[in-house]
Design an enzyme around this catalytic site. Structure first.
Site, PDB file in Angstrom:
ATOM      1  N   GLY A   1     -18.306 143.022  39.038  1.00  0.00           N
ATOM      2  CA  GLY A   1     -17.873 141.635  38.888  1.00  0.00           C
ATOM      3  C   GLY A   1     -16.448 141.353  39.312  1.00  0.00           C
TER       4      GLY A   1
ATOM      5  N   PRO B   1     -18.603 147.472  27.296  1.00  0.00           N
ATOM      6  CA  PRO B   1     -19.396 148.616  27.760  1.00  0.00           C
ATOM      7  C   PRO B   1     -19.620 148.648  29.262  1.00  0.00           C
ATOM      8  CG  PRO B   1     -20.843 146.958  26.817  1.00  0.00           C
ATOM      9  CD  PRO B   1     -19.442 146.498  26.553  1.00  0.00           C
TER      10      PRO B   1
ATOM     11  N   GLY C   1     -16.950 147.938  31.316  1.00  0.00           N
ATOM     12  CA  GLY C   1     -15.593 147.989  31.849  1.00  0.00           C
ATOM     13  C   GLY C   1     -14.994 146.632  32.152  1.00  0.00           C
ATOM     14  N   ARG C   2     -15.194 145.683  31.233  1.00  0.00           N
ATOM     15  CA  ARG C   2     -14.680 144.315  31.400  1.00  0.00           C
ATOM     16  C   ARG C   2     -15.142 143.700  32.722  1.00  0.00           C
ATOM     17  NH1 ARG C   2     -11.449 143.581  27.102  1.00  0.00           N
ATOM     18  NH2 ARG C   2     -10.459 145.419  26.200  1.00  0.00           N
ATOM     19  N   GLY C   3     -16.401 144.001  33.050  1.00  0.00           N
ATOM     20  CA  GLY C   3     -17.012 143.449  34.246  1.00  0.00           C
ATOM     21  C   GLY C   3     -16.840 144.293  35.491  1.00  0.00           C
ATOM     22  N   PHE C   4     -15.837 145.170  35.501  1.00  0.00           N
ATOM     23  CA  PHE C   4     -15.571 145.961  36.705  1.00  0.00           C
ATOM     24  C   PHE C   4     -16.751 146.856  37.066  1.00  0.00           C
ATOM     25  CE2 PHE C   4     -14.160 149.816  38.849  1.00  0.00           C
ATOM     26  CZ  PHE C   4     -13.459 149.288  39.927  1.00  0.00           C
TER      27      PHE C   4
ATOM     28  N   TYR D   1     -10.544 134.860  18.727  1.00  0.00           N
ATOM     29  CA  TYR D   1     -11.133 134.440  19.992  1.00  0.00           C
ATOM     30  C   TYR D   1     -11.012 132.923  20.150  1.00  0.00           C
ATOM     31  CZ  TYR D   1     -13.342 139.081  19.971  1.00  0.00           C
ATOM     32  OH  TYR D   1     -13.589 140.438  19.921  1.00  0.00           O
TER      33      TYR D   1
END
Length: 333
Positions: A209, A200, A202-205, A55
């Site tokens: 977001g 958890p 959905g990568r912000g979706f 990261y």
């Protein structure tokens, strides 16, 4: 916050994924904002923090070590090896590389021991038994306390667990990513392994977001993911609308709906949502107090699942490094 078990550790039911403070979703937040997220998380009741050598190519571990070094006893620390060494981005599971990466991570994290150390990806050029054997040596030396695996299948987990007990398996799990339900969740239950769910929401979706992929920042790796592209994205927006309606009915936010759904699926599951915003960090923590009715859980499962989502979670090149079981739709892609 309620507690759950990961091996010998008792941790907050919801952990904090630290990746977005350094990597993957466009430019990292300003340092003072990142500090507010990390310090605020501990004050909010998070006791499980997840980082990795890859990261920001060491930036994230350094950030955690510098910001929270004086509070090391307040949280269980997880990091990962096998996908990066120092300033190089490389998939390599050779025992010597894993041990060297651990030394570098210990230094960046400003700690003498990492509580949970994952093999970030299985390097198929190296038998899983050899990679896990190297981590077992680190346990014996007192440099790590427990071993985890990330993005591996049920058969690989069983092989690894036969070499040394595995405390946790981490992979993506949310209403729109159901791969763990194929086999690996059952294997975790069978072996007594905790399941750590990354992405958890959905990568912000699924939190609402991402309304327009064209507005994603340069360098945001979601731009290359099939679910965020073209007709697939437009189709998936309809699923988001359904989730938002259910969240309103449950008197919570869409992000909290997804996290509560995971928490009520099984007590072995520990979600680790990530965020670069203090507000969202506090919102996610609030999901631990949300209780969904059986009817709402049933409708989530009916409306958002592997058959209703359009597009694979990874592009082919990235999918090649993942050992997890694939859904029929992914296998056909």
């Amino acid at each position: 916050m309620d507690k759950r078990r990961i091996g010998e550790f008792e941790v907050s039911a919801i952990g904090l994924g630290c990746m977005s403070l350094s990597h993957a979703y466009g430019a990292p937040p300003p340092r003072d904002q990142a500090e507010r997220v990390l310090k605020g998380a501990l004050d909010e009741g998070y006791t499980f923090l997840d980082t990795a050598a890859v990261y920001g190519l060491g930036h994230n571990e350094t950030l955690v070590g510098e910001v929270l070094g004086d509070r090391r006893g307040d949280y269980v620390l997880a990091s990962k090896c096998g996908l990066s060494r120092g300033t190089e981005r490389e998939l390599n599971g050779h025992p010597d590389i894993l041990k060297a990466t651990c030394e570098e991570s210990l230094r960046r994290l400003n700690t003498e021991v990492i509580d949970l150390y994952y093999l970030h990806r299985w390097d198929r050029r190296v038998p899983i038994e050899d990679s896990v054997g190297a981590l077992a040596e680190l346990v014996a030396q007192g440099k790590i306390k427990a071993i985890g695996l990330s993005e591996v299948s049920a058969p690989t987990l069983r092989r690894a667990h036969a070499t040394h007990p595995i405390a946790a398996l981490q992979t993506e799990y949310s209403p729109w990513t159901r791969n763990p339900e194929i086999a690996v969740l059952d294997a975790c239950r069978e072996l007594g392994v905790a399941f750590v769910a990354f992405s958890p929401v959905g990568r912000g979706f699924l939190a609402g977001g991402v309304r327009d992929p064209a507005k994603l920042e340069p360098g945001d790796f979601r731009s290359g993911m099939p679910r965020f592209q073209g007709e697939a994205f437009e189709a998936n927006l309809k699923l988001l609308e359904a989730l938002e309606a259910l969240a309103t009915e449950a008197a919570c936010t869409p992000a909290q709906l997804c996290l509560a759904w995971l928490l009520q699926k099984d007590p072995i599951i520990v979600p680790i949502p990530g965020t670069a915003r203090p507000k969202h960090m506090r919102e996610n923590a609030g999901a631990a107090a949300v209780r969904l009715t059986d009817d709402i859980i049933r409708r989530i499962d009916e409306q958002v699942n592997e058959t209703t989502v359009t597009g694979s979670r990874y592009a082919p090149a990235m999918q090649a490094s993942v050992d997890t079981e694939r859904t029929p739709a992914e296998a056909a892609a």
